[in-house]
Design an enzyme around this catalytic site. Structure first.
Site, PDB file in Angstrom:
ATOM      1  N   HIS A  45     -24.207 -28.615  41.093  1.00 26.95           N
ATOM      2  CA  HIS A  45     -23.765 -28.275  39.733  1.00 26.95           C
ATOM      3  C   HIS A  45     -24.405 -26.975  39.272  1.00 26.95           C
ATOM      4  O   HIS A  45     -25.304 -26.446  39.929  1.00 26.95           O
ATOM      5  CB  HIS A  45     -24.141 -29.395  38.747  1.00 26.95           C
ATOM      6  CG  HIS A  45     -25.627 -29.556  38.566  1.00 26.95           C
ATOM      7  ND1 HIS A  45     -26.427 -30.169  39.509  1.00 26.95           N
ATOM      8  CD2 HIS A  45     -26.460 -29.159  37.576  1.00 26.95           C
ATOM      9  CE1 HIS A  45     -27.674 -30.161  39.093  1.00 26.95           C
ATOM     10  NE2 HIS A  45     -27.732 -29.539  37.925  1.00 26.95           N
ATOM     11  N   ASP A  70     -26.098 -25.811  35.452  1.00 32.55           N
ATOM     12  CA  ASP A  70     -26.495 -26.465  34.207  1.00 32.55           C
ATOM     13  C   ASP A  70     -25.606 -26.005  33.047  1.00 32.55           C
ATOM     14  O   ASP A  70     -25.298 -24.820  32.911  1.00 32.55           O
ATOM     15  CB  ASP A  70     -27.961 -26.139  33.881  1.00 32.55           C
ATOM     16  CG  ASP A  70     -28.908 -26.705  34.942  1.00 32.55           C
ATOM     17  OD1 ASP A  70     -28.557 -27.704  35.583  1.00 32.55           O
ATOM     18  OD2 ASP A  70     -29.996 -26.115  35.119  1.00 32.55           O
ATOM     19  N   HIS A 117     -26.983 -25.693  42.157  1.00 37.24           N
ATOM     20  CA  HIS A 117     -28.173 -26.334  42.725  1.00 37.24           C
ATOM     21  C   HIS A 117     -27.951 -27.833  42.844  1.00 37.24           C
ATOM     22  O   HIS A 117     -27.071 -28.406  42.197  1.00 37.24           O
ATOM     23  CB  HIS A 117     -29.445 -26.005  41.934  1.00 37.24           C
ATOM     24  CG  HIS A 117     -29.393 -26.396  40.494  1.00 37.24           C
ATOM     25  ND1 HIS A 117     -28.793 -25.625  39.527  1.00 37.24           N
ATOM     26  CD2 HIS A 117     -29.885 -27.483  39.842  1.00 37.24           C
ATOM     27  CE1 HIS A 117     -28.898 -26.214  38.351  1.00 37.24           C
ATOM     28  NE2 HIS A 117     -29.551 -27.355  38.516  1.00 37.24           N
ATOM     29  N   ARG A 174     -38.477 -28.661  32.761  1.00 34.15           N
ATOM     30  CA  ARG A 174     -37.421 -27.647  32.806  1.00 34.15           C
ATOM     31  C   ARG A 174     -37.181 -27.036  31.437  1.00 34.15           C
ATOM     32  O   ARG A 174     -37.014 -27.752  30.449  1.00 34.15           O
ATOM     33  CB  ARG A 174     -36.114 -28.261  33.300  1.00 34.15           C
ATOM     34  CG  ARG A 174     -35.082 -27.195  33.630  1.00 34.15           C
ATOM     35  CD  ARG A 174     -33.733 -27.792  33.931  1.00 34.15           C
ATOM     36  NE  ARG A 174     -32.968 -27.951  32.713  1.00 34.15           N
ATOM     37  CZ  ARG A 174     -31.749 -28.472  32.672  1.00 34.15           C
ATOM     38  NH1 ARG A 174     -31.170 -28.894  33.766  1.00 34.15           N
ATOM     39  NH2 ARG A 174     -31.104 -28.568  31.538  1.00 34.15           N
TER      40      ARG A 174
HETATM   41  O1  LIG Z   1     -35.048 -31.700  40.135  1.00 31.67           O
HETATM   42  C1  LIG Z   1     -34.528 -30.696  40.587  1.00 31.67           C
HETATM   43  O2  LIG Z   1     -34.920 -30.161  41.620  1.00 31.67           O
HETATM   44  C2  LIG Z   1     -33.382 -30.072  39.859  1.00 31.67           C
HETATM   45  C3  LIG Z   1     -32.782 -30.983  38.831  1.00 31.67           C
HETATM   46  C4  LIG Z   1     -31.745 -30.275  38.026  1.00 31.67           C
HETATM   47  O3  LIG Z   1     -30.586 -30.282  38.310  1.00 31.67           O
HETATM   48  C5  LIG Z   1     -32.199 -29.467  36.893  1.00 31.67           C
HETATM   49  O4  LIG Z   1     -33.368 -29.500  36.545  1.00 31.67           O
HETATM   50  O5  LIG Z   1     -31.353 -28.760  36.325  1.00 31.67           O
HETATM   51 FE   LIG Z   2     -29.510 -28.871  37.072  1.00 30.29          FE
END
Ligand SMILES: O=C(O)CCC(=O)C(=O)O
Ligand SMILES: [Fe+2]
Length: 297
Positions: A116, A118, A273, A288
């Site tokens: 996906h 974000d 990602h 994040r």
């Molecule tokens: O946990 C991760 O490595 C990525 C998870 C994810 O898709 C994000 O944090 O946007």
């Molecule tokens: Fe993500």
């Protein structure tokens, strides 16, 4: 005689404006490591510009051995734009700007386990995300990044021409909304919140021109894209399915192995990602921060 330039001629970065920094490409199409920076210290303009230029070129940049407080993480993100608070992820206690990407040892489902980008369900999707590893499993829990520049470039001229007139509908409803099957059947409850906020759909071109690099990138993804605008979901499935299968080709991707203190800063318009969920029985905790973007054309 035609001179043959090696791949590296085109791919290696120009010297960063600060001689104490290095930018090292890691993947053939995506990913570079930046060394020489302590991100807990406010970034000067030269360091900021080095990161921004590397991001536009490599799609995702990585840093190792960082040690950030939540405040320092927020200050770092604010050097690149306004923070776009995620409505669905549980936030870190006391820090609504920081989303928690957490999986405890007893939990089965992870967050981001499907390719996906974000916030593609927003009219102005996030420009990037800065993910900071606080706890990682002994082995596993890698994150894959794929270049949507490379995926686009590898399409035929004919398909590129067809895609240039298409737009796609993206949505959060089937992922984070009340009707989400994965939320109902998994243990994500408490980590993913506010299903009532999953009302918005957004329409974006299937191929965007990246606002910073000027390069074309494929901008549909298997998690949030519902259909081609003006087509039914059934009609859209074969074309979208082909694009996903194509974009998922391993040669467009780079796989990052986390350590505590690692940071990945990705450009959300140029990459997909996927977080691998292969570390059952172990804990993984990431913080994040997502940076606001703009409408895409
Ligand atoms: O946990 C991760 O490595 C990525 C998870 C994810 O898709 C994000 O944090 O946007
Ligand atoms: Fe993500």
């Amino acid at each position: 005689m035609t001179q043959i330039h090696s791949f590296a001629d085109a791919w290696l970065p120009p010297a960063p404006p600060r001689a104490d920094l290095s930018v090292t490409p890691l993947g053939v199409h995506v990913g570079a490591e930046i060394a020489g920076l302590d991100l807990a210290v406010p970034l000067d303009d030269a360091a900021r510009d080095t990161i921004a230029a590397a991001l536009a070129r490599y799609g995702v940049v990585f840093f190792r051995g960082q040690n950030l407080t939540p405040e320092q993480h927020i200050s770092l993100a604010e050097r690149f734009g306004r923070i776009d608070v995620n409505r669905f992820f549980k936030a870190v206690d006391g820090y609504p700007e920081i989303a928690e990407v957490r999986k405890e040892a007893h939990q089965a489902a992870n967050i981001g386990g499907q390719w996906h980008t974000d916030h593609s369900y927003d009219a102005e999707p996030a420009k990037g995300s800065i993910l900071y590893a606080r706890a990682v499993p002994r082995v596993g829990g890698d994150t894959l990044f794929a270049s949507m520049y490379a995926a686009y470039d590898a399409l035929s001229d004919g398909l590129k021409a067809t895609l240039s007139s298409l737009r796609a509908v993206h949505s959060s409803r089937h992922v984070f909304g009340a009707a989400s099957r994965s939320l109902a059947t998994s243990d994500l409850k408490g980590r993913i919140l506010n299903p009532e906020a999953a009302t918005q759909d957004a329409v974006h071109p299937v191929v965007i021109t990246h606002p910073d690099s000027g390069r074309k990138a494929l901008y549909v993804n298997p998690n949030f894209t519902l259909r081609i605008e003006g087509w039914t979901e059934t009609e859209s499935a074969p074309l979208l399915g082909y694009l996903y299968e194509h974009a998922r080709r391993p040669e467009f991707a780079y796989r990052f192995q986390w350590r505590v203190g690692s940071i990945a800063f990705w450009d959300n318009r140029a990459t997909w990602h996927l977080a691998l969920n292969d570390y059952h029985g172990e804990r993984r905790l990431m913080h994040r921060i997502t940076i606001a973007g703009e409408a895409l054309h």
